[in-house]
Scaffold this active site. Structure first.
Site, PDB file in Angstrom:
ATOM      1  N   HIS A  86      12.420 -51.421 -15.363  1.00 30.62           N
ATOM      2  CA  HIS A  86      11.747 -52.711 -15.531  1.00 30.62           C
ATOM      3  C   HIS A  86      10.771 -52.581 -16.710  1.00 30.62           C
ATOM      4  CE1 HIS A  86       8.974 -56.000 -14.581  1.00 30.62           C
ATOM      5  NE2 HIS A  86       9.879 -56.479 -13.753  1.00 30.62           N
ATOM      6  N   LEU A 102       3.307 -46.527  -7.184  1.00 29.93           N
ATOM      7  CA  LEU A 102       2.367 -46.602  -8.303  1.00 29.93           C
ATOM      8  C   LEU A 102       2.272 -48.043  -8.777  1.00 29.93           C
ATOM      9  CD1 LEU A 102       0.634 -45.048 -10.440  1.00 29.93           C
ATOM     10  CD2 LEU A 102       2.688 -45.038 -11.866  1.00 29.93           C
TER      11      LEU A 102
END
Length: 344
Positions: free
Chosen positions: A229, A125
């Site tokens: 992240h 993604l």
């Protein structure tokens, strides 16, 4: 208009441009044209029914239908770990105790695992930063659920998603630095590239086979176990609103969390339904954003529209019908976004 469609061979150059913007750590989208071409070919062969389940994988792109610009990519692996082992760490506990000494220590421990073997996986993604607006992220991520709902028999009962772990702009991963590098003797970026280009034999050959006490890792590495992240935080939130949960499995490279959910409990899959479509001018009103998908396996399309999610007859413009490759009288799949997910 932004449309989700199956990947095509001609997309490889634009996917290379996307790959150059990931900042590293997205293993399944390497900036390597040969690898991307192989991935595209595998997706095409999956749609054509030419591959065994162990090799099947679907790849979709988000395209601006007016300009042809590819703004994002997402994918589904049908069944992981049936050809090459699919590794992660399970974060568990080992207890060391002595009644005689009155000592009791419960120690967080990493156990090498293949527990998700056979699961379907949401992967790859990535949305171009310039296109992170107007609900494009929701459309890109959730379109896969519309495909899975329409073609449920193609997928397994459990769906997993590996989230990118904490890596800085220079490719430094605290988890890798404290653990992986000691066994693999290479930088994170090198290991990431090898894995992304299909050279995975080194993982089984070099990775530690025994449980690892997390207290032996640096504090910095311990702190990022199960963390994402910063750019991945929105993607994690989207999946969690759909019912995905972190069940103490992490990535062996960067320590990012693996989320999982039973496929039939995914909100968008469970609540999506088929309605008849008609051509016309949609009613005006403060309607929520909804995903609309056709039921065409080979020419699958998804768009985002504002409409009444409870309608039995969906009115779409000629342009929307064209984008969906649909005609009046066809049945399409409809589900609203989560109430708190805004597109403007």
């Amino acid at each position: 208009m932004m449309v989700i469609r199956p990947v095509e061979r001609s997309d490889v150059s634009e996917l290379m441009q996307l790959a150059s913007k990931t900042g590293g750590g997205l293993t399944s989208l390497p900036a390597n044209e040969a690898t991307l071409s192989v991935r595209i070919e595998r997706a095409i062969k999956t749609w054509q029914g030419e591959l065994p389940k162990s090799e099947q994988g679907y790849v979709f792109v988000l395209e601006d239908s007016e300009t042809g610009t590819v703004a994002g990519i997402c994918a589904i692996e049908v069944a992981v770990g049936l050809n090459d082992p699919w590794y992660n760490y399970r974060v568990g506990t080992l207890v060391h105790a002595s009644k005689e000494l009155n000592v009791y220590n419960a120690l967080p421990t990493l156990f090498l695992s293949n527990d998700h073997t056979g699961s379907s996986e949401l992967c790859t993604l990535f949305l171009d930063p310039e296109w992170r607006k107007e609900g494009n992220g929701y459309l890109l991520s959730k379109s896969r659920f519309m495909f899975m709902a329409a073609f449920r028999d193609k997928f397994n009962d459990k769906v997993v998603a590996e989230m990118r772990g904490v890596i800085d702009e220079h490719g430094y991963s605290p988890f890798w630095q404290s653990l992986g590098k000691r066994f693999f003797s290479m930088d994170f970026s090198r290991a990431d590239f090898l894995c992304g280009t299909g050279q995975k034999a080194f993982i089984a050959e070099l990775m530690p086979k025994h449980p690892i006490y997390t207290h032996f890792l640096s504090q910095e590495a311990q702190d990022v176990i199960g963390q994402v992240h910063p750019q991945t935080a929105p993607a994690r939130a989207v999946l969690e609103k759909e019912g995905f949960r972190y069940r103490n499995y992490i990535d062996i490279f960067d320590g990012g969390p693996t989320l999982e959910c039973d496929i039939d409990r995914v909100r968008a899959i469970r609540k999506s339904r088929l309605v008849e479509v008609a051509e016309g001018q949609p009613a005006q009103g403060d309607f929520p954003a909804c995903l609309v998908a056709n039921e065409n396996y080979h020419h699958f399309r998804v768009v985002l529209v504002r409409t009444d999610p409870a309608t039995e007859r969906l009115i779409l413009t000629a342009a929307q019908l064209d984008a969906l490759k649909c005609h009046a009288g066809d049945r399409v799949r409809l589900v609203r976004l989560c109430a708190e997910e805004k597109t403007a």
